[in-house]
Design a protein around this motif. Structure first.
Motif, mmCIF file in Angstrom:
data_model
loop_
_atom_site.group_PDB
_atom_site.id
_atom_site.type_symbol
_atom_site.label_atom_id
_atom_site.label_comp_id
_atom_site.label_asym_id
_atom_site.label_seq_id
_atom_site.Cartn_x
_atom_site.Cartn_y
_atom_site.Cartn_z
ATOM 1 N N LEU A 511 0.823 -1.208 0.000
ATOM 2 C CA LEU A 511 0.000 0.000 0.000
ATOM 3 C C LEU A 511 0.858 1.259 0.000
ATOM 4 C CD1 LEU A 511 -2.821 1.169 0.108
ATOM 5 C CD2 LEU A 511 -2.728 1.044 2.590
ATOM 6 N N TYR A 512 2.020 1.222 0.663
ATOM 7 C CA TYR A 512 2.915 2.384 0.737
ATOM 8 C C TYR A 512 4.137 2.187 -0.163
ATOM 9 C CZ TYR A 512 -0.003 3.285 4.770
ATOM 10 O OH TYR A 512 -1.075 3.483 5.597
ATOM 11 N N PHE A 513 3.946 1.485 -1.296
ATOM 12 C CA PHE A 513 5.021 1.261 -2.252
ATOM 13 C C PHE A 513 4.482 1.573 -3.640
ATOM 14 C CE2 PHE A 513 7.909 -1.586 -4.735
ATOM 15 C CZ PHE A 513 9.077 -0.936 -4.407
ATOM 16 N N PRO A 514 4.311 2.857 -3.973
ATOM 17 C CA PRO A 514 3.696 3.225 -5.249
ATOM 18 C C PRO A 514 4.638 2.961 -6.428
ATOM 19 C CG PRO A 514 4.362 5.173 -4.042
ATOM 20 C CD PRO A 514 4.582 4.026 -3.122
ATOM 21 N N ASP A 515 4.115 3.191 -7.638
ATOM 22 C CA ASP A 515 4.873 2.881 -8.851
ATOM 23 C C ASP A 515 6.105 3.756 -9.004
ATOM 24 O OD1 ASP A 515 3.116 0.888 -9.495
ATOM 25 O OD2 ASP A 515 1.837 2.187 -10.718
ATOM 26 N N ASP A 516 6.053 5.026 -8.599
ATOM 27 C CA ASP A 516 7.215 5.890 -8.776
ATOM 28 C C ASP A 516 8.396 5.402 -7.940
ATOM 29 O OD1 ASP A 516 5.979 6.404 -6.423
ATOM 30 O OD2 ASP A 516 6.099 8.594 -6.545
ATOM 31 N N GLN A 517 8.123 4.826 -6.758
ATOM 32 C CA GLN A 517 9.213 4.258 -5.981
ATOM 33 C C GLN A 517 9.755 2.992 -6.634
ATOM 34 O OE1 GLN A 517 8.397 3.776 -1.852
ATOM 35 N NE2 GLN A 517 7.436 5.786 -1.615
ATOM 36 N N LYS A 518 8.881 2.231 -7.278
ATOM 37 C CA LYS A 518 9.335 1.025 -7.983
ATOM 38 C C LYS A 518 10.327 1.399 -9.091
ATOM 39 C CE LYS A 518 6.148 -1.832 -9.232
ATOM 40 N NZ LYS A 518 5.040 -2.446 -10.021
ATOM 41 N N PHE A 519 9.992 2.411 -9.892
ATOM 42 C CA PHE A 519 10.893 2.828 -10.959
ATOM 43 C C PHE A 519 12.173 3.451 -10.402
ATOM 44 C CE2 PHE A 519 6.831 2.812 -13.323
ATOM 45 C CZ PHE A 519 7.201 1.934 -14.329
ATOM 46 N N ALA A 520 12.066 4.138 -9.266
ATOM 47 C CA ALA A 520 13.266 4.714 -8.664
ATOM 48 C C ALA A 520 14.246 3.634 -8.209
ATOM 49 C CB ALA A 520 12.875 5.598 -7.485
ATOM 50 N N ILE A 521 13.738 2.472 -7.880
ATOM 51 C CA ILE A 521 14.605 1.372 -7.451
ATOM 52 C C ILE A 521 15.205 0.641 -8.651
ATOM 53 C CG2 ILE A 521 14.615 -0.877 -6.297
ATOM 54 C CD1 ILE A 521 12.560 0.250 -4.354
ATOM 55 N N TYR A 522 14.418 0.426 -9.696
ATOM 56 C CA TYR A 522 14.882 -0.416 -10.793
ATOM 57 C C TYR A 522 15.637 0.353 -11.876
ATOM 58 C CZ TYR A 522 12.244 -4.350 -8.978
ATOM 59 O OH TYR A 522 11.796 -5.377 -8.197
ATOM 60 N N ILE A 523 15.473 1.663 -11.996
ATOM 61 C CA ILE A 523 16.188 2.420 -13.027
ATOM 62 C C ILE A 523 17.701 2.350 -12.842
ATOM 63 C CG2 ILE A 523 16.678 4.791 -13.789
ATOM 64 C CD1 ILE A 523 13.706 5.290 -13.857
ATOM 65 N N PRO A 524 18.244 2.539 -11.614
ATOM 66 C CA PRO A 524 19.707 2.384 -11.471
ATOM 67 C C PRO A 524 20.208 0.987 -11.835
ATOM 68 C CG PRO A 524 18.790 3.523 -9.578
ATOM 69 C CD PRO A 524 17.626 3.016 -10.367
ATOM 70 N N LEU A 525 19.352 -0.008 -11.779
ATOM 71 C CA LEU A 525 19.766 -1.364 -12.133
ATOM 72 C C LEU A 525 19.775 -1.575 -13.641
ATOM 73 C CD1 LEU A 525 20.473 -4.256 -11.225
ATOM 74 C CD2 LEU A 525 18.015 -4.716 -11.149
ATOM 75 N N PHE A 526 18.766 -1.070 -14.340
ATOM 76 C CA PHE A 526 18.638 -1.320 -15.767
ATOM 77 C C PHE A 526 19.319 -0.262 -16.633
ATOM 78 C CE2 PHE A 526 14.953 -3.712 -14.170
ATOM 79 C CZ PHE A 526 15.205 -4.930 -14.764
ATOM 80 N N LEU A 527 19.578 0.920 -16.100
ATOM 81 C CA LEU A 527 20.147 1.993 -16.928
ATOM 82 C C LEU A 527 21.546 1.658 -17.446
ATOM 83 C CD1 LEU A 527 19.340 4.730 -18.020
ATOM 84 C CD2 LEU A 527 20.455 5.792 -16.049
ATOM 85 N N PRO A 528 22.479 1.144 -16.618
ATOM 86 C CA PRO A 528 23.812 0.810 -17.174
ATOM 87 C C PRO A 528 23.754 -0.232 -18.282
ATOM 88 C CG PRO A 528 23.873 0.869 -14.779
ATOM 89 C CD PRO A 528 22.429 0.944 -15.161
ATOM 90 N N MET A 529 22.792 -1.117 -18.239
ATOM 91 C CA MET A 529 22.680 -2.119 -19.292
ATOM 92 C C MET A 529 21.936 -1.566 -20.502
ATOM 93 S SD MET A 529 20.759 -5.815 -19.132
ATOM 94 C CE MET A 529 19.177 -4.999 -18.919
ATOM 95 N N ALA A 530 20.993 -0.694 -20.291
ATOM 96 C CA ALA A 530 20.168 -0.209 -21.388
ATOM 97 C C ALA A 530 20.885 0.829 -22.241
ATOM 98 C CB ALA A 530 18.869 0.376 -20.839
ATOM 99 N N VAL A 531 21.776 1.637 -21.655
ATOM 100 C CA VAL A 531 22.429 2.712 -22.413
ATOM 101 C C VAL A 531 23.304 2.159 -23.536
ATOM 102 C CG1 VAL A 531 24.111 4.578 -22.257
ATOM 103 C CG2 VAL A 531 22.275 4.414 -20.581
#
Length: 555
Positions: A511-531
């Motif tokens: 309930l206190y884990f909205p979508d914007d926090q989900k993306f804030a967690i996973y972007i640092p993980l996927f960005l080095p691979m995606a660039v």
């Protein structure tokens, strides 16, 4: 010599492009869906359409009534028309979203031989004893016997009689459309013994707007699977009063029979305690005219809160707690009386608070102070005390004195303090209340889950919701069929399942884990691979576009 090197270079470029395209395809076609599937919020399907349909549910409360005619109750020509069935239906005018109709289903028939013999006896008590032996009536059903217009079974000035069981007697008529007149008398008696607007309005007090139907005195205890009853003796002045009360014997003789008769409405547990130096939160006022102290009506609400902190019975209880306090005033404030709103002393010297309990002030006989030294031994008259507490217990459960029709003789309650049809009327009210509560809970849950998309809906929560919806529908069907016992059980199951689903802890996990926090967690993980993959795709696109625009050389 340069040709093989150029060919090798071109081969490496093609191989690099293919590798970049392969990594991009794997990331887009496999990695992204896999990540989305493994991180999505699991939401089991719910019957939203059925839940929304519950608000438009129409409750039809059917009361089966068997009307038995003796030989001389109606003319012979009319007796030839028996048996037949008449249905009387009317709307209950309540300001509630769920429509409620009361349906009296009257089955007319002739009296059997043993019924004729019983109704020819000298008194109603003898007749009821004989009539009750061979038959066991179902919960919620009534039997009304129609006797001769000149029968001596009832006093001459009485037109009807209501007994402690599910039986009643009305006088017949030998002229002027007997079935219509007798039918109206039967309906009047049946309404007094089963369903009225007041009973249903009190049951739906929490669901109705604030008006005359939902005042404080019309708020009985909410329906529950169990109740805890605590009897407390408050002795604020143990130096002056040595109080003794036989609470175990009083509970065994007076309270337990009443609770046994009420056991169909829930489970009960009873305990008792003695509290010393527990004073009221209000200082009594002295009345010089009577040389006594009194508590005004406006100060009674302030008495409960200070005393409640000493009770400690509701802190660890899963069920509603009813508190009954016997207060022996200290010597400095004796005698102590309770006044009503008009300033007159209350006859019982007690008051009750809806959904909480009751308090009774027990004054010590002034003559006891002259006979002995302090502390004075006080023997509590438990008969007097239990009469008050049982009357308060009836009011707390919404079992008020019935409104009898004109010229109707009421036999009074049984020795348990509760008639059988009063219990049925309580079960009617509890069934309607449970259906309304379950419907409100399911509707609130559906609205909450519809607004917040990241709440997890597990399979066990969904199964409880389905079970609650099915139980509400079954309760409505059983009420319409006149099966009170099964309807009450289904309504309890509906409330239990709906509240289990609504208060399930798993609903709060994300309930206190909205979508914007989900993306804030996973972007640092996927960005080095995606660039690198994106840059490679851009480079391949530009080179391909350049090769398309490059003109071909011609000799």
């Amino acid at each position: 010599m340069a040709a093989p090197g150029a060919a090798a270079t071109d081969l490496e470029v093609v191989r690099g492009k293919r590798a970049a395209l392969f990594f991009a395809a794997v990331a887009i076609l496999v990695g992204l869906p896999l990540w989305w599937k493994t991180t999505e919020t699991y939401r089991a399907p719910l019957p939203y359409s059925q839940i929304s349909g519950l608000n438009a549910l129409q409750l039809r409360l059917t009361v089966p009534i068997t009307v038995v005619f003796t030989r001389e109750s109606v003319p012979l020509d009319d007796q030839e028309k028996l048996p037949f069935t008449v249905v009387h239906e009317r709307d209950i005018p309540l300001k509630y979203k769920m429509k409620i109709k009361c349906r009296f289903q009257k089955a007319y028939r002739r009296a059997l031989e043993h019924e004729e013999e019983a109704l020819s006896l000298g008194s109603m008590q003898e007749a009821e004893t004989v009539l009750a032996e061979p038959q066991k009536q179902a919960e919620g059903s009534l039997t009304v016997y129609v006797i001769s217009e000149n029968s001596s079974l009832l006093p001459q000035d009485m037109m009807s009689y209501i007994g402690p069981e599910r039986t009643a007697v009305v006088r017949g008529i030998t002229h002027r459309e007997p079935f219509n007149i007798v039918g109206r008398r039967v309906i009047q008696v049946a309404q007094a013994m089963s369903l009225t607007e007041d009973v249903l309005a009190a049951a739906l007090a929490d669901h109705l707007p604030e008006d005359k139907w939902s005042s404080d005195k019309r708020r009985p205890l909410k329906s529950s699977l169990g109740y805890e009853i605590t009897f407390s003796l408050l002795n604020p002045d143990p130096k002056s009063h040595d109080v003794h009360w036989d609470i175990e014997g009083a509970v065994r003789r007076y309270v337990q029979p009443f609770l046994s008769a009420l056991s169909a409405a829930g489970n009960f547990s009873v305990d008792s305690q003695i509290l010393y130096y527990a004073v009221l939160g209000v200082n009594p006022r002295f009345d010089p005219a009577s040389s006594s102290y009194y508590l005004a009506a406006h100060s009674l609400p302030h008495v409960i809160n200070p005393v409640e902190s000493r009770l400690g019975s509701s802190a660890a209880s899963l069920y509603p707690v009813l508190n009954f306090l016997l207060y022996v005033p200290e010597l400095a404030h004796s005698p102590l009386y309770i006044q009503d709103k008009d300033g007159a002393p209350v006859a019982t010297n007690a008051f009750h608070s809806p959904r909480w309990g009751g308090i009774m002030v027990y004054n010590v006989d002034p003559k006891a102070y002259n006979a002995s030294e302090l502390p004075v031994r006080v023997e509590v008259d438990m008969v007097q005390v239990m009469e008050v507490f049982l009357a308060q217990l009836r009011l707390l459960f919404g079992i008020a004195q019935p409104q009898m029709p004109l010229k109707c003789l009421f036999s009074g309650s049984k020795s348990e303090g509760l008639t059988t049809w009063e219990l049925d009327r309580l079960l009617w009210a509890r069934s309607v209340e449970n259906v309304a509560t379950a419907t409100t809970t399911l509707t609130s849950l559906a609205q909450l889950l519809g607004k917040i998309s990241n709440i997890v809906i597990k399979d066990n929560v969904a199964s409880e919701v389905y079970r609650a919806v099915a139980a509400v529908q079954k309760a409505a069907e059983e009420l319409a069929s006149g099966h009170l016992a099964s309807a009450f059980i289904a309504s309890q199951e509906a409330v239990t399942s709906s509240e289990r689903a609504f208060f399930d802890p798993s609903l709060l996990h994300l309930l206190y884990f909205p979508d914007d926090q989900k993306f804030a967690i996973y972007i640092p993980l996927f960005l080095p691979m995606a660039v690198p993959i994106l840059l490679s795709l851009v480079k391949i696109f530009l080179e391909t576009r350049k090769s398309w625009k490059k003109p071909e050389k011609t000799d």
